[in-house]
Motif scaffolding. Sequence first.
Motif, mmCIF file in Angstrom:
data_model
loop_
_atom_site.group_PDB
_atom_site.id
_atom_site.type_symbol
_atom_site.label_atom_id
_atom_site.label_comp_id
_atom_site.label_asym_id
_atom_site.label_seq_id
_atom_site.Cartn_x
_atom_site.Cartn_y
_atom_site.Cartn_z
ATOM 1 N N GLU A 192 19.418 -18.781 -1.994
ATOM 2 C CA GLU A 192 19.226 -19.663 -0.849
ATOM 3 C C GLU A 192 20.097 -19.249 0.331
ATOM 4 O O GLU A 192 20.165 -19.941 1.345
ATOM 5 C CB GLU A 192 19.564 -21.117 -1.242
ATOM 6 C CG GLU A 192 21.042 -21.420 -1.459
ATOM 7 C CD GLU A 192 21.610 -20.856 -2.760
ATOM 8 O OE1 GLU A 192 22.841 -20.943 -2.947
ATOM 9 O OE2 GLU A 192 20.829 -20.329 -3.586
ATOM 10 N N GLU A 219 12.827 -16.992 1.331
ATOM 11 C CA GLU A 219 11.697 -17.474 0.537
ATOM 12 C C GLU A 219 10.382 -16.995 1.144
ATOM 13 O O GLU A 219 9.475 -16.551 0.435
ATOM 14 C CB GLU A 219 11.717 -18.992 0.425
ATOM 15 C CG GLU A 219 10.611 -19.516 -0.485
ATOM 16 C CD GLU A 219 10.793 -20.977 -0.863
ATOM 17 O OE1 GLU A 219 10.010 -21.450 -1.697
ATOM 18 O OE2 GLU A 219 11.710 -21.624 -0.335
ATOM 19 N N GLN A 253 7.633 -14.300 -0.394
ATOM 20 C CA GLN A 253 6.216 -14.612 -0.524
ATOM 21 C C GLN A 253 5.343 -13.555 0.145
ATOM 22 O O GLN A 253 4.284 -13.187 -0.379
ATOM 23 C CB GLN A 253 5.931 -15.994 0.061
ATOM 24 C CG GLN A 253 6.540 -17.128 -0.754
ATOM 25 C CD GLN A 253 6.474 -18.470 -0.058
ATOM 26 O OE1 GLN A 253 6.149 -18.573 1.125
ATOM 27 N NE2 GLN A 253 6.791 -19.534 -0.797
ATOM 28 N N LEU A 289 14.019 -17.696 -7.597
ATOM 29 C CA LEU A 289 15.086 -18.215 -6.748
ATOM 30 C C LEU A 289 16.244 -18.669 -7.620
ATOM 31 O O LEU A 289 16.038 -19.334 -8.637
ATOM 32 C CB LEU A 289 14.562 -19.390 -5.917
ATOM 33 C CG LEU A 289 15.590 -20.175 -5.086
ATOM 34 C CD1 LEU A 289 16.192 -19.301 -3.994
ATOM 35 C CD2 LEU A 289 14.931 -21.422 -4.488
#
Length: 294
Positions: free
Chosen positions: A141, A147, A151, A168
Amino acid sequence: IKKIIIRFMPESADRRMALEKGDVDVAENILIDQLPALEKNSDIVVNRFPAQMVEYVYVNCQNKKLADPRVRQALSYAVDYKGIIEQVLQGNGMQMRGPIPQGMWGHREDVFQYSQDAAKAKELLKAAGAENLELTLIYSERRATWEQIAQVMQANMADIGVTLKLELMSNPTLRDKVDKGDFELCLGAWSPDFADPYMFMNFWVDSKNAGLPGNRSFYKNDKVDELVRKAAGLSDVAERKKLYSEAQDIIMKDAPYIFLYQIQTIVPMRKDVKGYVFNPMLESMYNFEAISKN
């Protein structure tokens, strides 16, 4: 003597609101989608600075799935660098060209740079006997954009027939896995402590620095070791440039990392803040002695 207090707010879900209200004078790590609102505020200036920080993917060269350079090259050809920069970063970055960032001596504008080429990637995987490859990309994070980038990469890999699982985890857990070599692909960031290509070349590719010290791809090439170690022991800049230049050509062919982008640091601040000087190498390093408020 007038007392001046400047409050910095590196991380907070409410940092944009605090900046707009005047509770905070300088804010870092503002979400990109919040910038348009800040730019409309006449009391705030949104500064953009080219930084020496880069973000990239460690490709674990010691993992049997990734030991063949052709497989690693294929992964580098799979990535939509332009799309990541334009869509995820909204233009606030530039694709890396080699391991030494632009703005640091030793950087080469003519070094080989990967671009998205799914056909080439598929060809390399077939030649390496690595079709129907399954890999896991770990990330933390630490960055709000990771993120989305993960993707995008997942979709890019699917386009060349690679199944990419995303995982994650907390940053301490990720760092522990990286240090042990317990991963396949990992999103990472790096900024230099001083303005010398040693911070990238010797840390990233010297086999003696495997793991968290810097060589997070566990890359080993005897010729590269020889070149970067010799460069580190010399004081002549011209000779060091030659050695690092030769090493860069080998590195790009071996593809131990997916070189994503050199970031553009965005620092919104109240207009009455004066004397701020951006540090292009380290985050959250301020020249407090020269900063003041009207």
